[in-house]
Design an enzyme around this catalytic site. Structure first.
Site, mmCIF file in Angstrom:
data_model
loop_
_atom_site.group_PDB
_atom_site.id
_atom_site.type_symbol
_atom_site.label_atom_id
_atom_site.label_comp_id
_atom_site.label_asym_id
_atom_site.label_seq_id
_atom_site.Cartn_x
_atom_site.Cartn_y
_atom_site.Cartn_z
ATOM 1 N N THR A 197 0.802 -1.226 0.000
ATOM 2 C CA THR A 197 0.000 0.000 0.000
ATOM 3 C C THR A 197 0.838 1.281 0.000
ATOM 4 O O THR A 197 0.387 2.309 -0.503
ATOM 5 C CB THR A 197 -0.939 0.038 1.227
ATOM 6 O OG1 THR A 197 -0.147 -0.097 2.402
ATOM 7 C CG2 THR A 197 -1.962 -1.063 1.151
ATOM 8 N N ASP A 198 2.042 1.216 0.576
ATOM 9 C CA ASP A 198 2.776 2.474 0.819
ATOM 10 C C ASP A 198 2.970 3.322 -0.432
ATOM 11 O O ASP A 198 2.834 4.541 -0.391
ATOM 12 C CB ASP A 198 4.161 2.182 1.421
ATOM 13 C CG ASP A 198 4.076 1.551 2.797
ATOM 14 O OD1 ASP A 198 2.942 1.386 3.300
ATOM 15 O OD2 ASP A 198 5.124 1.217 3.371
ATOM 16 N N LYS A 276 -2.245 7.555 -0.305
ATOM 17 C CA LYS A 276 -2.301 6.921 1.009
ATOM 18 C C LYS A 276 -2.208 8.020 2.058
ATOM 19 O O LYS A 276 -1.269 8.813 2.044
ATOM 20 C CB LYS A 276 -1.146 5.915 1.167
ATOM 21 C CG LYS A 276 -1.217 5.157 2.479
ATOM 22 C CD LYS A 276 -0.227 4.012 2.577
ATOM 23 C CE LYS A 276 -0.416 3.314 3.912
ATOM 24 N NZ LYS A 276 0.417 2.137 4.101
HETATM 25 N N1 DGL Z 1 5.891 -1.571 3.309
HETATM 26 C C1 DGL Z 1 4.629 -1.993 2.905
HETATM 27 C C2 DGL Z 1 4.424 -1.980 1.402
HETATM 28 O O1 DGL Z 1 4.725 -2.912 0.718
HETATM 29 C C3 DGL Z 1 4.146 -3.266 3.485
HETATM 30 C C4 DGL Z 1 2.771 -3.053 3.954
HETATM 31 C C5 DGL Z 1 1.767 -3.039 2.849
HETATM 32 O O2 DGL Z 1 1.681 -3.924 2.018
HETATM 33 O O3 DGL Z 1 1.020 -2.104 2.842
HETATM 34 O O4 DGL Z 1 3.913 -1.037 0.894
#
Ligand code: DGL
Length: 476
Positions: A197-198, A276
């Protein structure tokens, strides 16, 4: 590692360091003292109370002082070694690290959807027997974890990468864009992309520019909470995203994530207008400068806007998978000196996006650097730290001065979207700065809009009187 549940821990020699998986001293001594290993179900008596759970492996980068138990509730608890009075083994359940990919049931009457896996939490698999989260599973295993997907479509999966999204970047955007183009030409009715998500909003913006005129939905999805947690959003997000890809009418790059904090519905956000906004809420994605495109609740999609590209039957799509990574992105701060911008010019960067304050400002200290950029032919674009609203550089004298240095305002384009668009535009027209500028200042995927809708900027700031009055009307 075996896929079977092993019933007897005694079969595992207690001297073997492998059974302490990641634990170091002093925890290993505590485990040895009570004859337990990783994957033992235990009752732990501690100075802080009694805990019952499964001893999980410890990441080698975590501290050496805590033993981690997966509780019945699904949550993990770290117990400090020197609070442990006893550990009584009550069972042994070893997690499997690999399960065979399960062939997805094929139903000729259902749409065909292609799912590309890139990594992130959505690609973490829960081992139901132990509750452990096992990273880097292949998307083909999804069917085993979310069988509802088979009611929606014929899903075919391909794992492109197995990385957290902080490691996604231009090289991955290019591969993904080409793969999406291939899937569309091969006749899939929709595409889903599992992603961390990041940085999902960077990738969604990149794909919005690189894959244009798609006849089918291209839906990005992730999860904020891993599937071992009772509050995980992974399954709901995936189900709704897959529905939107298979049956939805919005043939654009969209992000499908939790709408409200409850698990009622998901929102579909346009790829260039989404961001986000919260580090831990499941409802972390928000459309900025506009309202989301639609709500999706299992098998029902409710449009909130109607200015979107509709699904088509043809297979025409334009893939322009290019990116010039000599683009810098600067979040201006008071006190910023010219050398921050100058260092990018000196390093050979060809374009710079600034997120400026207010209506699009930087301080006077930066002016010499802006002049240097102009003379060096480095294009500088202005976006806003406020995220909402439009760049308006004619209002104040400082804005006008910056404009005179050749800085180009980008209306209400989000800063991250502008960064991605500039990398793409520079690669589309490597020798033609005027064309780059034209591309940047022409909205091509909803990246700039004419105005913000009156009901776009809704920020709930607690019990303020206007909000109470509004909610009173809605709920009465
Ligand atoms: N650091 C995050 C990423 O891959 C892991 C958490 C998530 O999947 O949101 O964006």
């Amino acid at each position: 590692m075996s896929d079977e549940v092993q019933s007897e821990a005694a079969a595992v020699p207690i001297e073997d360091a492998a059974v302490f998986k990641g634990y170091r001293e002093p925890c290993v001594s505590v485990m040895r003292r009570f004859g337990v290993t990783v994957w033992c179900d235990v009752i732990a008596e501690t100075t802080r109370g009694r805990f019952e759970g499964l001893i999980l492996p410890r990441s080698e980068t975590s501290d050496e002082l805590h033993l981690v138990l997966k509780l019945e509730s699904g949550y993990n608890v770290g117990i400090r070694h020197d609070t442990i009075e006893s550990l009584r083994k009550t069972g042994y359940r070893e997690a499997s690290y690999k399960i065979p990919e399960k062939a997805f049931p094929v139903d000729a009457g259902k749409p065909r959807v292609r799912l590309f896996g890139t990594g992130g939490t959505i690609a973490s698999r829960l081992d139901y027997r132990t509750g452990a989260v096992i990273p880097a599973f292949s998307p083909g295993e999804l069917y085993g974890s979310v069988p509802e997907l088979a009611d929606i479509c014929n899903l075919e999966t391909e794992k492109l990468f197995g990385i957290f999204s902080e490691n996604m970047g231009p090289p991955q955007y290019l591969i993904l864009a080409e793969k999406i183009g291939e899937a569309i030409r091969e006749g899939y009715d929709g595409v889903v992309i599992g992603h961390g998500t990041d940085t999902m909003h960077y990738t969604s913006a990149a794909l919005s520019f690189m894959v244009q005129g798609s006849p089918v939905p291209i839906v990005m999805v992730g999860s904020q909470r891993s599937s071992d947690r009772p509050s995980s959003d992974a399954a709901q997000n995936l189900i709704n995203a897959t529905w939107a890809a298979a049956h939805g009418d919005i043939a654009e790059v969209i992000v499908c994530m939790f709408g409200p904090t409850s698990d009622r519905y998901n929102l579909l956000h346009r790829g260039t207008r989404v961001r986000k906004m919260h580090s831990s809420y499941r409802s972390t994605f928000r459309t900025l400068g506009d309202i989301p495109l639609a709500m999706v609740e299992r098998d029902e999609i409710t449009p909130l806007k109607d200015d979107y590209a509709r699904r088509r039957e043809d297979r025409e799509v334009t893939v322009r998978a290019k990116f010039d990574d000599r683009v810098g992105f600067i979040y201006y701060y008071p006190g910023m000196k010219a050398d921050v911008i100058e260092s990018l010019i000196d390093a050979g960067y060809r374009g710079i996006v600034i997120a400026g304050t207010g209506l699009g400002h930087v301080n006077r200290l930066a002016y010499p650097a802006l002049e240097k950029a102009r003379k060096a032919g480095v294009q500088v674009y202005m976006t806003l730290q406020t995220l909402w609203g439009f760049v308006q550089m004619h209002v104040y004298e400082t804005g006008r001065e910056i404009l005179e240095e050749g800085v180009i305002p980008l209306a209400n384009m989000l800063p991250e979207t502008a960064y991605v668009k500039l990398g793409w535009a520079l690669a589309c027209h490597p020798d033609d700065p005027a064309k780059v500028r034209e591309l940047m200042t022409t909205p091509i995927a909803g990246d700039m809009t004419e105005r913000e809708p009156h009901d776009g900027y809704l920020v709930f700031q607690g019990g303020v009187p206007e909000m109470k009055a509004f909610l009173g009307k809605v709920w009465s």
